[in-house]
Design an enzyme around this catalytic site. Structure first.
Site, short mmCIF file in Angstrom:
data_model
loop_
_atom_site.label_atom_id
_atom_site.label_comp_id
_atom_site.label_asym_id
_atom_site.label_seq_id
_atom_site.Cartn_x
_atom_site.Cartn_y
_atom_site.Cartn_z
N ARG A 104 -6.50 0.47 -7.74
CA ARG A 104 -5.13 0.25 -7.29
C ARG A 104 -4.85 -1.24 -7.20
O ARG A 104 -5.53 -1.96 -6.48
CB ARG A 104 -4.90 0.92 -5.92
CG ARG A 104 -3.43 0.98 -5.51
CD ARG A 104 -3.29 1.69 -4.17
NE ARG A 104 -3.72 3.08 -4.25
CZ ARG A 104 -2.95 4.07 -4.68
NH1 ARG A 104 -1.73 3.82 -5.08
NH2 ARG A 104 -3.40 5.30 -4.71
N THR A 108 1.06 -4.45 -6.78
CA THR A 108 2.02 -3.40 -7.16
C THR A 108 1.69 -2.04 -6.53
O THR A 108 2.53 -1.15 -6.50
CB THR A 108 2.06 -3.22 -8.68
OG1 THR A 108 0.79 -2.72 -9.12
CG2 THR A 108 2.35 -4.54 -9.38
N ASP A 200 -12.97 10.88 2.99
CA ASP A 200 -13.13 10.19 1.71
C ASP A 200 -14.24 10.88 0.91
O ASP A 200 -15.41 10.80 1.26
CB ASP A 200 -13.48 8.72 1.94
CG ASP A 200 -13.47 7.91 0.64
OD1 ASP A 200 -14.29 8.24 -0.25
OD2 ASP A 200 -12.70 6.96 0.53
N ASP A 203 -17.13 8.55 -0.45
CA ASP A 203 -18.06 8.12 0.59
C ASP A 203 -18.98 9.27 1.03
O ASP A 203 -20.18 9.08 1.24
CB ASP A 203 -17.30 7.59 1.81
CG ASP A 203 -16.70 6.22 1.58
OD1 ASP A 203 -17.13 5.53 0.62
OD2 ASP A 203 -15.82 5.81 2.35
#
Length: 209
Positions: A104, A108, A200, A203
């Protein structure tokens, strides 16, 4: 619009419960994700075309069916998607595996492709894009777009858990892509995590924080 298939088989739902549980450790979490991926692959391949061939049994000749048409490609979205690949390969060992990596952009906030490696015969394959979580949908949209740009014609998306927001984003961006999930959860929180979700996935699969 792309159909959403919620696979509610009792074995899958049972295993998803323990995948959600915060007390499930890395080893068991990894094994459960692997097992659910195998069970979901059984469902996602339900409509694969067949053709008839003749074989010789120990007793007589028989007309029987084998898979026909497109070969299969599995494309995990790095990194958590890797946790689902072996489970699918147990069922479809001849499948080729590609990889797509996205990050990411901090400015933006949009996904940017940093890695892509696909089988050479992209146009001839039916692709299953895999990622345990479909949250905002941004990463999956971009991964599917990357495949289409290289000539992929038939793509399905397979996730363990989805948020309604992510499902809508995929349906809008890729109405031709069917989505297979083991559960659609309540919502996304302000950080983009699925609620109740499972935390997550990367993880928990790899023991990182």
């Amino acid at each position: 619009m792309g159909n959403v298939h919620v696979i509610d088989h009792p074995l899958i739902q049972h295993k998803i419960t323990y995948i959600r549980d915060k007390n499930t450790g890395t080893k068991e979490f990894r094994e459960l994700v692997d097992e659910v991926a195998t069970l979901m692959a059984f469902e996602i391949t339900r409509d694969m075309p067949l053709k008839e061939i003749e074989v010789e049994t120990p007793v007589s000749k028989a007309t029987s069916k084998v898979l026909a048409g497109k070969k299969i490609g599995i494309v995990p979205i790095l990194r958590a998607g890797i946790g689902m690949v072996d489970g699918i390969l147990k069922l479809i060992p001849a499948a080729k595996v590609g990889h797509v990596g996205l990050y990411r952009d901090p400015e933006t906030l949009k996904p940017v492709e940093y890695y892509l490696k696909l089988p050479s015969d992209v146009q001839e394959r039916f692709f299953i894009v895999v990622d345990p979580m479909l949250a905002t949908g941004g990463t999956a949209v971009e991964a599917i777009h990357s495949l289409k740009k290289r000539g992929a014609k038939q793509i399905k998306l397979m996730c363990l858990i989805a948020a309604p927001e992510g499902v809508e984003v995929i349906q809008e961006a890729h109405p031709d892509v069917d989505i297979y999930v083991a559960g659609v959860d309540e919502k996304l929180d302000e950080k983009g995590y699925i609620v109740p979700g499972l935390g997550d996935a990367g993880d928990r699969l790899f023991g990182t924080k």
